[in-house]
Design an enzyme around this catalytic site. Structure first.
Site: not given
Length: 510
Positions: A186, A212-213, A215-217, A221, A274, A282
């Site tokens: 976030g 992770s890649r 998704i909406t950001s 990293t 979320d 997760s």
């Protein structure tokens, strides 16, 4: 050619020839058939029926979509691009379409919708079907929604975490202590991982970081690391890098660790849900599956961060610690400032530039990124019996300043396939202050949205340079942030949102 449906497959199956339509449904598996074919007439369309599509020994569960007109012949079927890839199909191959076996997990999901707690076995059966991609997006949405809010008991969070670990690969490193770090997210630009990993590995601890890649950001990293080195490592390649250098920064999706998590996250993002229990499962499932025994978790707190209040952060920290102990993880929590972006760059290449400035000890490197990374690296180092409590940050600073962190990062990049230079965007635009004053507040979400609309993370050089942190005294006409785009069309699209977004950086008049 007339196909003999009854002799080519088992009873109850139809045989159709594949035709590639080029339809991208993101992750959902969809099969397209003529409305007047036997399967469509039998299954119908309103109920979003699912069928089993088999090609030799491989099969997938796909949602039926009807096609009217001549795009498909009566004996043809199309697949969404994700289904095409999952099946490993080729144009013109014959597939068998049949009824899928009944899923017991659907009954568990219905029970959860009606407020019943799931036991360990029921949770495992749901997650196995999630990971096996046997559930439709409708069923997945029902499960995610039923678990939202206070929908999961602590026992269910533990069961969900264990099930997500069991449904994927699990790595072991032959080392007693394997460390990791994670940020709950976030916060734009928060790329501390690329600094923490080389510091910790240079000290001698094992830190196999899977990331992770986005998704909406505007960047995950893995997206930022990919600007500097390959991240799509297989498990064998990941083991090689870690055994060679003590650490890696790889894309978690390539190694299938807790694969159900990526699927559930996709649904959560689409629903804008979320929740605490799913977040805990997760994070901890990914860390445990990667073979970690100790993890530092960064919880940024701010009005436009994922966690809004200190009270919510404390509640989350308590649950992370309790569940972590039950799955064999030692968890240390750091609650940090989440009121504004970290560093200057927002977007893969811009964030990579910031990281390299910190690792190279350049005088104009973002101080907030450096200090946050040193704090987290110091906490990770204190997992070692050789580092007394309170001495980790100073040790991390020494490793950074004497060049060991930079050398280790370059070595990790080379081991992962070779280091490369970040690209630059061809088009930029600056947002300036309308009047003199002091920067009082930042909307992280709107700033990240601009970076994404400018093309990030797909366009690696796209994003935003954040130039005016909270407390900055600005004059009229002084730049507040700079938008980067690889094409004029994407720049204009981002600026179109900017005109209607309202205050992104609040300036308090003098």
């Amino acid at each position: 050619m007339k196909l003999n449906f009854m002799t080519q497959t088992a009873p109850g199956a139809n045989v159709l020839r594949l035709k590639r339509l080029g339809i991208d449904t993101h992750h959902e598996a969809v099969v397209y058939m003529r409305a007047d074919c036997e399967v469509c007439r039998s299954e119908g369309f309103e109920a979003l029926a699912q069928v089993k599509v088999s090609l030799g020994p491989r099969s997938i569960i796909a949602t039926v979509n009807m096609v009217r007109g001549d795009i498909l012949a009566l004996d043809e079927a199309g697949l969404s691009e994700s289904a095409w890839k999952a099946l490993g199909a080729a144009e013109g191959e014959l597939v068998a379409v049949s009824h899928p076996e009944p899923l017991v997990s659907l009954a568990h999901i219905r029970r959860k919708v009606y407020g019943h707690a799931l036991n360990d076995r029921e949770m495992l059966e749901v997650i196995e079907d999630v990971a096996g991609e046997r559930l439709s997006d409708v069923a997945l949405s029902a499960f995610v929604t039923a678990c939202a809010g206070d929908g999961l008991t602590e026992h269910e969070v533990v069961a969900l975490t264990r099930a997500m670990i069991a449904a994927g690969e699990r790595l072991e490193w032959g080392s007693r202590d394997v460390v990791d770090k994670h940020c709950v997210g976030g916060l734009p630009g928060n790329r501390t991982t690329l600094i923490v990993v080389p510091i910790v590995a240079a000290f001698g601890l094992t830190i196999p970081k899977t990331s992770s890649r986005a998704i909406t950001s505007p960047a995950g990293t893995a997206d930022t690391m990919e600007v500097l080195a390959p991240v799509d490592l297989s498990i064998t390649e990941m083991r090689h890098v870690v055994h060679l250098e003590g650490g890696c920064i790889a894309w978690g999706g390539a190694v299938k660790l807790s694969p159900a998590d990526d699927i559930l996250i996709r649904i959560e993002r689409a629903l804008d849900i979320d929740t605490e229990g799913q977040l805990v499962a997760s994070v901890l499932s990914k860390k445990t599956a990667a073979g970690s025994s100790h993890v530092v978790i960064d919880i940024p707190v701010g009005p436009t961060a994922k966690v809004r209040t200190r009270e919510a952060a404390q509640q989350l920290a308590t649950l992370l610690g309790r569940v972590g102990r039950q799955v064999g993880l030692t968890v240390t929590i750091e609650v940090t400032d989440g009121t504004q972006p970290v560093g200057q760059g927002i977007g893969p290449a811009l964030e990579a530039r910031d990281v390299m400035q910190v690792l190279r000890n350049e005088p104009d490197a973002p101080a907030d990124l450096r200090e946050r990374a040193l704090l987290l690296a110091g906490r990770v180092l204190e997992f070692s019996a050789k580092v007394p409590r309170g001495m980790g940050v100073g040790l991390a600073r020494t490793i950074l300043e004497d060049g060991r962190a930079l050398r280790k990062f370059e070595a990790i990049c080379e081991a992962q396939g070779g280091m490369r230079l970040p690209p630059s965007a061809a088009h930029t635009w600056e947002m300036t202050a309308e009047f003199p004053g002091t920067v009082g507040q930042i909307d992280n979400r709107k700033l990240a949205r601009i970076a994404k609309l400018a093309g990030a993370p797909h366009d690696k050089a796209a994003g935003v340079d954040f130039l005016a942190p909270i407390g900055t005294k600005v004059e009229a006409g002084q730049p507040l942030f700079r938008v980067h785009a690889e094409s004029p069309g994407e720049l204009e699209y981002a600026l179109g949102y900017l005109k209607s977004a309202g205050d992104i950086i609040r300036i308090d008049e003098r």
